[in-house]
Scaffold this motif. Structure first.
Motif, mmCIF file in Angstrom:
data_model
loop_
_atom_site.group_PDB
_atom_site.id
_atom_site.type_symbol
_atom_site.label_atom_id
_atom_site.label_comp_id
_atom_site.label_asym_id
_atom_site.label_seq_id
_atom_site.Cartn_x
_atom_site.Cartn_y
_atom_site.Cartn_z
ATOM 1 N N VAL A 21 -7.930 -3.761 9.106
ATOM 2 C CA VAL A 21 -9.140 -2.948 9.161
ATOM 3 C C VAL A 21 -9.195 -1.922 8.029
ATOM 4 O O VAL A 21 -10.244 -1.355 7.760
ATOM 5 C CB VAL A 21 -9.287 -2.235 10.533
ATOM 6 C CG1 VAL A 21 -9.451 -3.242 11.649
ATOM 7 C CG2 VAL A 21 -8.122 -1.312 10.793
ATOM 8 N N ALA A 22 -8.080 -1.702 7.340
ATOM 9 C CA ALA A 22 -8.036 -0.702 6.275
ATOM 10 C C ALA A 22 -8.148 -1.300 4.881
ATOM 11 O O ALA A 22 -8.501 -0.588 3.943
ATOM 12 C CB ALA A 22 -6.739 0.103 6.379
ATOM 13 N N VAL A 23 -7.823 -2.578 4.728
ATOM 14 C CA VAL A 23 -7.828 -3.193 3.398
ATOM 15 C C VAL A 23 -8.630 -4.491 3.407
ATOM 16 O O VAL A 23 -8.882 -5.073 4.464
ATOM 17 C CB VAL A 23 -6.392 -3.482 2.890
ATOM 18 C CG1 VAL A 23 -5.574 -2.209 2.849
ATOM 19 C CG2 VAL A 23 -5.697 -4.539 3.725
ATOM 20 N N MET A 24 -8.982 -4.929 2.214
ATOM 21 C CA MET A 24 -9.664 -6.215 2.057
ATOM 22 C C MET A 24 -8.857 -7.072 1.090
ATOM 23 O O MET A 24 -8.238 -6.562 0.158
ATOM 24 C CB MET A 24 -11.072 -6.016 1.490
ATOM 25 C CG MET A 24 -12.023 -5.359 2.463
ATOM 26 S SD MET A 24 -13.673 -5.069 1.776
ATOM 27 C CE MET A 24 -14.010 -6.497 0.818
ATOM 28 N N ASN A 56 -7.623 -4.577 -1.895
ATOM 29 C CA ASN A 56 -8.644 -3.605 -2.220
ATOM 30 C C ASN A 56 -8.723 -2.642 -1.056
ATOM 31 O O ASN A 56 -8.803 -3.061 0.093
ATOM 32 C CB ASN A 56 -9.997 -4.295 -2.455
ATOM 33 C CG ASN A 56 -11.052 -3.300 -2.865
ATOM 34 O OD1 ASN A 56 -11.653 -2.647 -2.014
ATOM 35 N ND2 ASN A 56 -11.273 -3.166 -4.151
ATOM 36 N N GLY A 57 -8.664 -1.358 -1.370
ATOM 37 C CA GLY A 57 -8.739 -0.337 -0.331
ATOM 38 C C GLY A 57 -9.637 0.813 -0.761
ATOM 39 O O GLY A 57 -10.033 0.907 -1.925
ATOM 40 N N ARG A 58 -9.927 1.666 0.186
ATOM 41 C CA ARG A 58 -10.766 2.837 -0.101
ATOM 42 C C ARG A 58 -9.893 4.083 -0.001
ATOM 43 O O ARG A 58 -9.162 4.265 0.961
ATOM 44 C CB ARG A 58 -11.930 2.909 0.871
ATOM 45 C CG ARG A 58 -12.888 1.721 0.717
ATOM 46 C CD ARG A 58 -14.077 1.829 1.641
ATOM 47 N NE ARG A 58 -15.135 2.696 1.154
ATOM 48 C CZ ARG A 58 -15.994 2.386 0.194
ATOM 49 N NH1 ARG A 58 -15.911 1.237 -0.417
ATOM 50 N NH2 ARG A 58 -16.949 3.218 -0.160
ATOM 51 N N PHE A 59 -10.014 4.913 -0.996
ATOM 52 C CA PHE A 59 -9.266 6.164 -1.061
ATOM 53 C C PHE A 59 -10.259 7.274 -1.349
ATOM 54 O O PHE A 59 -10.886 7.283 -2.411
ATOM 55 C CB PHE A 59 -8.187 6.100 -2.153
ATOM 56 C CG PHE A 59 -7.144 5.060 -1.874
ATOM 57 C CD1 PHE A 59 -5.993 5.403 -1.177
ATOM 58 C CD2 PHE A 59 -7.312 3.758 -2.272
ATOM 59 C CE1 PHE A 59 -5.034 4.449 -0.902
ATOM 60 C CE2 PHE A 59 -6.360 2.794 -2.004
ATOM 61 C CZ PHE A 59 -5.217 3.144 -1.314
ATOM 62 N N GLY A 60 -10.411 8.169 -0.385
ATOM 63 C CA GLY A 60 -11.410 9.226 -0.530
ATOM 64 C C GLY A 60 -12.816 8.650 -0.661
ATOM 65 O O GLY A 60 -13.652 9.209 -1.366
ATOM 66 N N GLY A 61 -13.067 7.504 -0.007
ATOM 67 C CA GLY A 61 -14.373 6.873 -0.045
ATOM 68 C C GLY A 61 -14.604 6.004 -1.270
ATOM 69 O O GLY A 61 -15.610 5.308 -1.348
ATOM 70 N N MET A 62 -13.690 6.020 -2.213
ATOM 71 C CA MET A 62 -13.845 5.236 -3.445
ATOM 72 C C MET A 62 -13.027 3.949 -3.355
ATOM 73 O O MET A 62 -11.824 4.014 -3.075
ATOM 74 C CB MET A 62 -13.380 6.047 -4.659
ATOM 75 C CG MET A 62 -14.154 7.326 -4.886
ATOM 76 S SD MET A 62 -15.879 7.034 -5.291
ATOM 77 C CE MET A 62 -15.731 6.177 -6.830
ATOM 78 N N PRO A 63 -13.636 2.785 -3.605
ATOM 79 C CA PRO A 63 -12.871 1.536 -3.584
ATOM 80 C C PRO A 63 -11.923 1.469 -4.778
ATOM 81 O O PRO A 63 -12.245 1.958 -5.862
ATOM 82 C CB PRO A 63 -13.945 0.452 -3.675
ATOM 83 C CG PRO A 63 -15.126 1.122 -4.278
ATOM 84 C CD PRO A 63 -15.042 2.570 -3.912
#
Length: 147
Positions: free
Chosen positions: A53-56, A68-75
């Motif tokens: 649920v955290a990564v693609m 691919n993940g989101r860090f501070g809302g940024m992919p």
């Protein structure tokens, strides 16, 4: 032999998910070719949540971990060589494994047949001939009743 680290990482990842826990990966962010968000690196390390649920597009190969993940809302595309993976564990209970960073699995040394041979007497290695009969320095096993 090849490194066992990627196999262990994949197995523990599956095990953690099957037990309804969240897999976290500890990464040496200072290792060569590591691409992680540097603003989240602390003491040269970063902990990544790699749950589905955290990564693609999570890809765990024998050489790398990519997703691919989101860090501070940024992919952001994350790239971690398996040699930089320091451990994998469940967030909820800490169960998992931390790897020895000296585990580079070097090839065993190959004898050099072209070089000069050592001269002199060969070292003598004592051979074990089974259990020693002298038990003065050995501790004997014992049982005792615990109530």
């Amino acid at each position: 032999m090849t490194s066992s680290r990627p196999y262990i990482v994949r197995a523990l990842y599956e095990w953690i998910l099957e037990n309804d826990c969240t897999p976290y990966v500890l990464v040496n962010a200072m290792a060569d070719n590591v691409e992680v968000p540097q603003q989240f690196v602390k003491n040269g390390q970063i902990v990544l949540n790699v749950s589905p649920v955290a990564v693609m597009d999570l890809l765990l190969t024998n050489e790398t971990m990519e997703f691919n993940g989101r860090f501070g809302g940024m992919p952001m595309d994350i790239y971690v060589p398996m040699t930089a993976v320091m451990g994998i564990y469940a967030r909820e209970n800490g169960q998992g494994m931390i790897f020895d960073m000296d585990d580079s699995n070097p090839e065993p040394p190959v004898p050099d047949d072209d070089g000069p041979k050592p001269t002199g007497p060969k070292p003598v290695t004592p051979k074990s001939s089974g259990p020693k009969s002298d038990t003065s320095n050995q501790k004997k096993p014992g049982l005792r009743v615990v109530k």
